[in-house]
Design a protein around this motif. Structure first.
Motif, PDB file in Angstrom:
ATOM      1  N   GLU A  49       7.083  38.811  35.631  1.00  0.00           N
ATOM      2  CA  GLU A  49       6.151  39.932  35.671  1.00  0.00           C
ATOM      3  C   GLU A  49       4.701  39.450  35.725  1.00  0.00           C
ATOM      4  O   GLU A  49       4.410  38.284  35.436  1.00  0.00           O
ATOM      5  CB  GLU A  49       6.355  40.818  34.431  1.00  0.00           C
ATOM      6  CG  GLU A  49       7.694  41.531  34.396  1.00  0.00           C
ATOM      7  CD  GLU A  49       7.944  42.187  33.050  1.00  0.00           C
ATOM      8  OE1 GLU A  49       7.866  43.419  32.972  1.00  0.00           O
ATOM      9  OE2 GLU A  49       8.226  41.461  32.082  1.00  0.00           O
ATOM     10  N   SER A  50       3.795  40.348  36.083  1.00  0.00           N
ATOM     11  CA  SER A  50       2.372  40.032  36.056  1.00  0.00           C
ATOM     12  C   SER A  50       1.977  39.621  34.643  1.00  0.00           C
ATOM     13  O   SER A  50       2.397  40.248  33.665  1.00  0.00           O
ATOM     14  CB  SER A  50       1.543  41.245  36.485  1.00  0.00           C
ATOM     15  OG  SER A  50       1.796  41.570  37.823  1.00  0.00           O
ATOM     16  N   GLY A  51       1.174  38.588  34.551  1.00  0.00           N
ATOM     17  CA  GLY A  51       0.757  38.097  33.243  1.00  0.00           C
ATOM     18  C   GLY A  51       1.684  37.046  32.669  1.00  0.00           C
ATOM     19  O   GLY A  51       1.456  36.555  31.553  1.00  0.00           O
ATOM     20  N   SER A  52       2.726  36.686  33.420  1.00  0.00           N
ATOM     21  CA  SER A  52       3.663  35.685  32.903  1.00  0.00           C
ATOM     22  C   SER A  52       3.131  34.262  33.044  1.00  0.00           C
ATOM     23  O   SER A  52       3.708  33.327  32.491  1.00  0.00           O
ATOM     24  CB  SER A  52       5.012  35.796  33.620  1.00  0.00           C
ATOM     25  OG  SER A  52       4.871  35.528  35.000  1.00  0.00           O
ATOM     26  N   GLY A  53       2.044  34.083  33.811  1.00  0.00           N
ATOM     27  CA  GLY A  53       1.431  32.773  33.937  1.00  0.00           C
ATOM     28  C   GLY A  53       1.748  32.056  35.235  1.00  0.00           C
ATOM     29  O   GLY A  53       1.406  30.875  35.396  1.00  0.00           O
ATOM     30  N   LYS A  54       2.374  32.743  36.194  1.00  0.00           N
ATOM     31  CA  LYS A  54       2.801  32.094  37.444  1.00  0.00           C
ATOM     32  C   LYS A  54       1.616  31.517  38.220  1.00  0.00           C
ATOM     33  O   LYS A  54       1.596  30.334  38.572  1.00  0.00           O
ATOM     34  CB  LYS A  54       3.538  33.103  38.337  1.00  0.00           C
ATOM     35  CG  LYS A  54       4.727  33.788  37.682  1.00  0.00           C
ATOM     36  CD  LYS A  54       5.472  34.659  38.658  1.00  0.00           C
ATOM     37  CE  LYS A  54       4.629  35.766  39.272  1.00  0.00           C
ATOM     38  NZ  LYS A  54       4.143  36.743  38.301  1.00  0.00           N
TER      39      LYS A  54
END
Length: 670
Positions: A49-54
Motif C-alpha cells: 500500500e501507499s506509505g509502505s516505503g516502496k
C-alpha cells in the motif's frame, strides 16, 4: 535477516537498509531494515500500500532520496561495490550507465522545453564515450526498439508533442540506452490506458529477456505482477513481510497481509461474488515507533506475542519467506477474518430533494437520457485564411440510464469519456444533441485532495453545496452534514479535521459525501479509484454499491480499470474516438465481447494469477488512438483492427442491435 538470504553473488545485494525523513515535528521511519537480492536478468516486483516505503527504498538504492530524507544505516552493493556513502561524482558514473530509472510520470521527468534528442544524446555521449553523431544513432535505435514510429524524425520532437504512452516509451529508451545492468521502474504504468500499459509491460519483459538487464518493478497492480515478475517482495510499514517466487506467492501466500491483499481484487472474468473484501483499519503511522509486528492491529490472527516481538523474515518453503509467527498466516487453524465486510452506517436524510435548473425528463424510471450528443472543439488556425479542423471529442452518442442503475464508460484516453462527463455537469456546452435529467447531477472527482480547499475543515467542505444553494437553516445543514459523513462510513469527529489529516480513501469518502449533499439522482464518478491502493479501492467500490442500493442512486462510472467497471456496472458503453462502439449489459459485454476493440481492451487487462497469465495468448492492439482532429475515414478503428476489410476503410459502421440486448458498431459482427 542475513540467515534468510544466502550469499549468491547477486547483481544487487541490499542489507538492513534504513531510511528516515527527519522533520522538525517528527521522524518518519519510511524504510525499516530492508534486505533482498536481485540476480542478473531477474525481474523483482515490489508491492504494498501507499506509505509502505516502496519508493523511498528504491530511491535510497542510488541515493536519490529527497530532502529531508536520509539513509541512516544499511548496505547496498552493486556487483560488490558499496553505494552507500559513495561520493556524487562516483554515483553519477553509475546512475544512468549501470542503473537506469523509469519514473511514474514521464512528463515531470522529461524537460518540456528540450527536444527528445537533446535529453537522450548527452547522457549517451557521457556514459558510452562516443561522438554526438554516434550517440544520435544509438538514441534513434532505442526509440525504434521501444516502438516509437518514425523514430528518426520524432527524436527532434518536444515531450508535449507525444502521447502519454509514447513519453513513457521514451523514458524506457533513455533508461536502457546506456546498457544498464539494473532498471528501477517506479509505477511506470499507473497513469496509462490499459492497452498502452499492456504494451509497456510486454516491452519491458521482452527487453529484460533480450538484454539481460535486471529490473525492480514497483506497482500496486497485482495483475501486472502476475504477468511480469519472477520474484515478489511485499512491503508493509517499511519492511518486507513476504518474499518469494511469483508462482508460490500467488498460489500459497504465507503472510496475513499478502493473503488479504489478494482477496481484495475484483475479477475481470468469472462469477462476481458479492461484496469485495477489504482490509480493515489503516496502515501503521510511520511517525510512531513499532512495537512487535507492524500489522497486528489489522490482523485477526494476532496473538499476544505479536504485540511484544516483531517476527523476522523466516524461510517457509524453499525460496519463500514470511515475517509472521504463524507459518501459514490466516490459513492457520482456519483463521480468516482480517478482511472486513462492514457496511456504512445507514442514516435518514433530513432535507428534501432540491429542484435543479436542468431539463427534466418525462416522469418515468429514466433519470438520464442522452440523445445524439456531439462536442466539437474549434481551434484557432495559425494561418488566418485557413480554418483549423475541429476536434470531434464526442461524435453522436446515445445513452439511457434508469434509476438505481450504473453505466460504466470505458475506453482509452482521448476517446471522449471525460468530455461527456463535463457536458453532463454543464461545464461544457454540447455542440448539438440533448441531455435530459430527472433530478440533478453531482460528481466525485479522481483526486479529491485537489478538489478540496486545504484550509477548510471537512464539515465545511461537505456543507459547501448546501450553503451555496441556501438550503435549510444553519442547524438543518449541520444535521445534514453529520448524516452524510455517517452515510459514507466515517465518524462525526472527522468533521473537525482538515484534508491533509485524512488518508486517500478517507478523502474520497468525503468527496462522495459532498456529492450526496444535494440529493442527486445521478452521480458522475470520474476515475474515483485510480489513485487508491487495492484495499482502499475495494472500500470505495463497496461504498458506492451500498449507496446505490440504499438511496436508489444512478452512477455514470468512468474508469480505465476494467475489473472495477465490471464489478460495479449494470451496463457498459465502450467509447472509441468520440463514438460508442459497443453498448449493453455489463456481463454480456465482459463475458462475450463482440467488437474487436472491446476484445482488445479485455485482453490487455492482466489477471492476478501467474498460471493463467503464462497460458494467455495476448493479442495486443497495435498503434495508438488516432487524432480526433483528423479521424480515419470509414470505421474509426480500422487502422488498428486485425479484422479490418476494404469495407471498413471506406464505410463507417452504424451502431446496430446485436443479439437483441446490446448494440455493436462493426462490419465484422453480424
Amino acid at each position: 535477516m542475513d540467515n534468510a538470504y544466502k550469499e549468491t553473488g547477486a547483481l544487487l545485494q541490499v542489507r538492513d537498509l534504513h531510511t528516515h525523513f527527519l522533520t522538525d515535528s517528527a521522524t518518519v521511519r519510511a524504510v525499516n531494515g530492508v534486505s533482498f537480492d536481485i540476480q542478473r536478468g531477474e525481474r523483482l516486483a515490489i508491492v504494498g500500500e501507499s506509505g509502505s516505503g516502496k519508493s523511498a527504498m528504491a530511491m535510497s538504492l542510488i541515493q536519490l532520496i529527497a530532502y529531508p530524507g536520509r539513509i541512516m544505516a544499511g548496505s547496498v552493493q552493486l556487483e560488490g561495490r558499496e553505494l552507500i556513502g559513495m561520493r556524487d561524482k562516483e554515483l553519477n558514473k553509475i546512475r544512468g550507465k549501470e542503473v537506469g530509472t523509469v519514473f511514474q510520470d514521464p512528463m515531470s521527468s522529461l524537460d518540456p522545453v528540450m527536444r527528445i534528442s537533446d535529453q537522450m544524446i548527452m547522457p549517451i555521449r557521457m556514459h558510452l564515450k562516443i561522438s554526438s553523431k554516434e550517440a544520435r544513432m544509438v538514441a534513434i535505435e532505442w526509440l525504434d526498439r521501444v516502438g516509437i514510429p518514425d523514430a528518426a524524425k520524432r527524436i527532434d520532437s518536444f515531450p508535449f508533442e507525444m502521447s502519454g504512452g509514447m513519453r513513457q516509451r521514451i523514458m524506457i529508451a533513455m533508461a536502457l540506452s546506456c546498457n544498464p545492468k539494473l532498471i528501477v521502474a517506479d509505477e511506470p504504468t499507473t497513469a496509462l490506458d490499459v492497452t498502452i500499459q499492456a504494451q509497456i509491460v510486454q516491452l519491458l519483459k521482452e527487453l529484460t529477456e533480450t538484454t539481460g538487464t535486471a529490473m525492480m518493478f514497483i506497482t500496486h497492480d497485482l495483475g501486472l505482477v502476475a504477468r511480469f515478475a519472477q520474484k515478489v517482495a511485499v512491503m508493509y510499514a517499511g519492511k518486507i513481510v513476504e518474499y518469494g517466487t511469483v508462482g508460490e506467492l500467488f498460489a500459497h501466500p504465507k503472510h496475513p497481509y499478502t493473503q488479504s491483499l489478494l482477496k481484495t481484487i475484483p475479477k475481470i472474468s468469472g462469477e462476481k461474488n458479492g461484496r469485495l473484501l477489504h482490509i480493515s483499519g489503516f496502515p501503521h503511522d510511520m511517525k510512531n515507533e513499532i512495537e512487535g509486528c507492524s500489522y497486528k492491529e489489522r490482523c485477526s490472527a494476532a496473538m499476544s506475542r505479536c504485540y511484544k516481538e516483531a517476527p523476522p523474515l523466516l524461510e517457509r518453503d524453499g525460496a519463500q519467506f514470511s515475517a509472521c509467527w504463524l507459518a501459514d498466516g490466516l490459513n492457520t487453524a482456519g483463521l480468516g477474518k482480517a478482511i472486513s465486510l462492514e457496511k456504512p452506517v445507514e442514516m435518514p436524510v433530513a432535507i428534501s430533494d432540491m429542484d435543479d435548473a436542468v431539463v427534466v425528463a418525462e416522469a418515468s424510471n429514466n433519470v438520464l437520457v442522452i440523445k445524439d450528443l456531439h462536442k466539437h472543439f474549434q481551434r484557432d488556425s495559425i494561418l488566418p485564411w485557413k480554418s483549423a479542423p475541429a476536434i470531434k471529442a464526442v461524435n453522436g452518442i446515445n445513452i439511457t440510464l434508469q434509476r438505481g442503475e450504473t453505466i460504466g464508460i470505458v475506453g482509452e484516453s482521448g476517446c471522449g469519456k471525460s468530455t461527456t462527463a463535463r457536458m453532463l455537469l454543464g461545464l461544457d456546452e454540447p455542440t448539438s444533441g440533448s441531455i435530459e435529467v430527472n433530478g440533478n447531477i453531482q460528481i466525485v472527482f479522481q483526486d479529491p485532495y485537489s478538489s478540496f480547499n486545504p484550509k477548510m475543515k471537512i464539515g465545511d467542505i461537505i456543507a459547501e453545496p448546501l450553503n451555496v444553494q441556501g438550503i435549510g437553516t444553519k442547524e438543518e445543514r449541520r444535521f445534514k452534514v453529520r448524516e452524510l459523513i455517517g452515510k459514507v462510513g466515517l465518524e462525526a469527529s472527522y468533521l473537525e479535521r482538515y484534508p491533509s489529516q485524512l488518508s486517500g480513501g478517507q478523502r474520497q469518502r468525503i468527496g462522495v459525501a459532498r456529492a450526496l449533499a444535494l440529493n442527486p439522482s445521478v452521480v458522475v464518478a470520474d476515475e474515483p479509484t485510480s489513485a487508491l491502493d487495492v484495499s482502499v479501492r475495494a472500500q470505495i467500490i463497496n461504498l458506492l454499491c451500498d449507496l446505490k442500493e440504499e438511496m436508489g442512486l444512478s452512477f455514470v462510472f468512468i474508469s480505465h480499470d476494467l475489473s472495477t467497471v465490471r464489478y460495479i456496472s449494470d451496463k457498459i458503453a465502450v467509447m472509441y474516438l468520440g463514438e460508442i462502439v459497443e453498448y449493453g449489459p455489463a456481463e454480456r459485454v465482459f463475458t462475450n465481447p463482440a467488437h474487436p476493440y472491446t476484445k482488445a481492451l479485455l485482453a490487455a487487462v492482466p489477471v492476478p494469477d501467474p498460471v493463467i497469465e503464462s497460458k494467455r495468448d495476448i493479442q495486443l492492439v497495435s498503434g495508438e488512438l488516432p487524432s480526433p482532429a483528423n479521424p480515419p475515414l470509414g470505421c474509426a478503428f480500422h487502422s488498428r483492427c486485425p479484422l479490418a476489410t476494404e469495407l471498413c476503410f471506406r464505410q463507417k459502421p452504424a451502431l446496430e442491435d446485436y443479439q437483441i440486448v446490446r448494440q455493436v458498431a462493426c462490419h465484422a459482427v453480424s
